[in-house]
Design a protein around this motif. Structure first.
Motif, PDB file in Angstrom:
ATOM      1  N   TRP A  89     -33.910  39.216  18.787  1.00  0.00           N
ATOM      2  CA  TRP A  89     -33.574  38.113  18.042  1.00  0.00           C
ATOM      3  C   TRP A  89     -32.168  38.794  17.212  1.00  0.00           C
ATOM      4  N   PRO A  90     -30.881  38.308  17.209  1.00  0.00           N
ATOM      5  CA  PRO A  90     -29.764  38.886  16.780  1.00  0.00           C
ATOM      6  C   PRO A  90     -29.754  38.570  15.177  1.00  0.00           C
ATOM      7  N   ASP A  91     -28.820  39.594  14.413  1.00  0.00           N
ATOM      8  CA  ASP A  91     -28.515  39.126  13.100  1.00  0.00           C
ATOM      9  C   ASP A  91     -27.552  38.062  13.097  1.00  0.00           C
ATOM     10  N   ILE A  92     -28.025  36.824  12.912  1.00  0.00           N
ATOM     11  CA  ILE A  92     -27.056  35.650  12.922  1.00  0.00           C
ATOM     12  C   ILE A  92     -26.522  35.626  11.602  1.00  0.00           C
ATOM     13  N   ARG A  93     -25.159  35.348  11.398  1.00  0.00           N
ATOM     14  CA  ARG A  93     -24.475  35.046  10.134  1.00  0.00           C
ATOM     15  C   ARG A  93     -23.830  33.692  10.379  1.00  0.00           C
ATOM     16  N   ASP A  94     -23.790  32.886   9.249  1.00  0.00           N
ATOM     17  CA  ASP A  94     -23.235  31.670   9.256  1.00  0.00           C
ATOM     18  C   ASP A  94     -24.178  30.545  10.008  1.00  0.00           C
ATOM     19  N   GLY A  95     -25.288  30.944  10.072  1.00  0.00           N
ATOM     20  CA  GLY A  95     -26.409  30.150  10.723  1.00  0.00           C
ATOM     21  C   GLY A  95     -26.435  29.882  12.384  1.00  0.00           C
ATOM     22  N   LEU A  96     -25.398  30.259  12.968  1.00  0.00           N
ATOM     23  CA  LEU A  96     -25.350  30.062  14.537  1.00  0.00           C
ATOM     24  C   LEU A  96     -24.723  31.197  15.002  1.00  0.00           C
ATOM     25  N   MET A  97     -25.003  31.368  16.333  1.00  0.00           N
ATOM     26  CA  MET A  97     -24.642  32.455  17.323  1.00  0.00           C
ATOM     27  C   MET A  97     -24.332  31.732  18.648  1.00  0.00           C
ATOM     28  N   THR A  98     -23.538  31.989  19.540  1.00  0.00           N
ATOM     29  CA  THR A  98     -23.362  31.469  20.764  1.00  0.00           C
ATOM     30  C   THR A  98     -23.731  32.265  21.764  1.00  0.00           C
ATOM     31  N   LEU A  99     -24.550  32.128  22.729  1.00  0.00           N
ATOM     32  CA  LEU A  99     -24.917  33.055  23.826  1.00  0.00           C
ATOM     33  C   LEU A  99     -24.405  32.525  25.295  1.00  0.00           C
ATOM     34  N   GLY A 100     -24.097  33.626  26.238  1.00  0.00           N
ATOM     35  CA  GLY A 100     -23.955  32.915  27.479  1.00  0.00           C
ATOM     36  C   GLY A 100     -25.004  32.685  28.181  1.00  0.00           C
ATOM     37  N   HIS A 101     -24.790  31.899  29.482  1.00  0.00           N
ATOM     38  CA  HIS A 101     -26.111  31.495  30.051  1.00  0.00           C
ATOM     39  C   HIS A 101     -26.884  32.656  30.513  1.00  0.00           C
ATOM     40  N   ALA A 102     -26.340  33.708  30.993  1.00  0.00           N
ATOM     41  CA  ALA A 102     -27.308  34.977  31.339  1.00  0.00           C
ATOM     42  C   ALA A 102     -27.901  35.621  30.248  1.00  0.00           C
ATOM     43  N   GLN A 103     -27.172  35.761  29.095  1.00  0.00           N
ATOM     44  CA  GLN A 103     -27.753  36.191  28.153  1.00  0.00           C
ATOM     45  C   GLN A 103     -28.899  35.390  27.496  1.00  0.00           C
ATOM     46  N   PHE A 104     -28.844  34.001  27.649  1.00  0.00           N
ATOM     47  CA  PHE A 104     -29.991  33.074  27.157  1.00  0.00           C
ATOM     48  C   PHE A 104     -30.995  33.370  28.214  1.00  0.00           C
ATOM     49  N   GLU A 105     -30.678  33.358  29.228  1.00  0.00           N
ATOM     50  CA  GLU A 105     -31.867  33.637  30.319  1.00  0.00           C
ATOM     51  C   GLU A 105     -32.633  34.963  30.306  1.00  0.00           C
ATOM     52  N   ALA A 106     -32.151  35.931  29.628  1.00  0.00           N
ATOM     53  CA  ALA A 106     -32.642  37.358  29.289  1.00  0.00           C
ATOM     54  C   ALA A 106     -33.597  36.832  28.112  1.00  0.00           C
ATOM     55  N   LEU A 107     -32.893  36.307  27.241  1.00  0.00           N
ATOM     56  CA  LEU A 107     -33.683  36.071  25.929  1.00  0.00           C
ATOM     57  C   LEU A 107     -34.940  35.176  26.194  1.00  0.00           C
ATOM     58  N   PHE A 108     -34.783  34.282  26.688  1.00  0.00           N
ATOM     59  CA  PHE A 108     -35.794  33.131  27.275  1.00  0.00           C
ATOM     60  C   PHE A 108     -37.047  33.889  28.039  1.00  0.00           C
ATOM     61  N   ALA A 109     -36.746  34.877  28.791  1.00  0.00           N
ATOM     62  CA  ALA A 109     -37.526  35.761  29.634  1.00  0.00           C
ATOM     63  C   ALA A 109     -38.393  36.621  28.654  1.00  0.00           C
ATOM     64  N   GLY A 110     -37.896  36.741  27.361  1.00  0.00           N
ATOM     65  CA  GLY A 110     -38.375  37.846  26.568  1.00  0.00           C
ATOM     66  C   GLY A 110     -37.885  39.374  26.899  1.00  0.00           C
ATOM     67  N   LEU A 111     -36.569  39.219  27.636  1.00  0.00           N
ATOM     68  CA  LEU A 111     -35.922  40.581  27.793  1.00  0.00           C
ATOM     69  C   LEU A 111     -34.850  40.633  26.523  1.00  0.00           C
ATOM     70  N   ASP A 112     -34.517  42.015  26.462  1.00  0.00           N
ATOM     71  CA  ASP A 112     -33.391  42.380  25.303  1.00  0.00           C
ATOM     72  C   ASP A 112     -32.001  41.635  25.970  1.00  0.00           C
ATOM     73  N   TRP A 113     -31.685  40.648  25.498  1.00  0.00           N
ATOM     74  CA  TRP A 113     -30.634  39.779  25.843  1.00  0.00           C
ATOM     75  C   TRP A 113     -29.191  40.945  25.534  1.00  0.00           C
ATOM     76  N   ARG A 114     -29.170  41.805  24.735  1.00  0.00           N
ATOM     77  CA  ARG A 114     -28.144  42.483  24.393  1.00  0.00           C
ATOM     78  C   ARG A 114     -27.638  43.588  25.471  1.00  0.00           C
TER      79      ARG A 114
END
Length: 128
Positions: A89-114
């Protein structure tokens, strides 16, 4: 200010607006349902939850995610729990952060989206 805190992506993309953004929300979701998360998006994050954007929330332990989005006919919520790991999970500032679709797929799969990077390509100079 909100606290920081393996389905395919197409399952979470509004068919009427496939380019709608994916937004990570800093506030842990705890026990909120559809209406509670939509109210959090509207009242604390100052965004409209009915635009088709996907809003992603995590639990305090970062082992669970909830996603909500408006598909044009109703508010959709999905839930995922990792059994032995936590979501990166990233350090989110101002409450929101936008991810690209590939980054989200990695996050949702439990991978390091960074570690997900877009492939850079130059536009062709000539068309045959």
């Amino acid at each position: 200010m909100p606290e920081n805190g393996s389905a395919p992506i197409s399952a979470f993309t509004n068919a009427a607006n496939p380019s709608a953004p994916l937004r990570l929300c800093g506030a842990p979701h705890n026990r909120k349902g559809h209406d509670g998360l939509a109210a959090l998006v509207k009242n604390e994050l100052h965004r409209n939850p009915f635009t088709g954007a996907v809003f992603v929330f995590r639990s305090r332990k970062a082992d669970r995610l909830k996603l909500i989005y408006w598909d044009g006919s109703g508010l959709v919520m999905a839930y995922k729990r990792l059994e032995e790991h936590t979501f990166t999970w990233p350090d989110i500032r101002d409450g929101l952060m936008t991810l690209g679709h590939a980054q989200f797929e990695a996050l949702f799969a439990g991978l390091d989206w960074r570690r997900v990077r877009a492939v850079e390509a130059r536009a062709p100079t000539a068309i045959e």
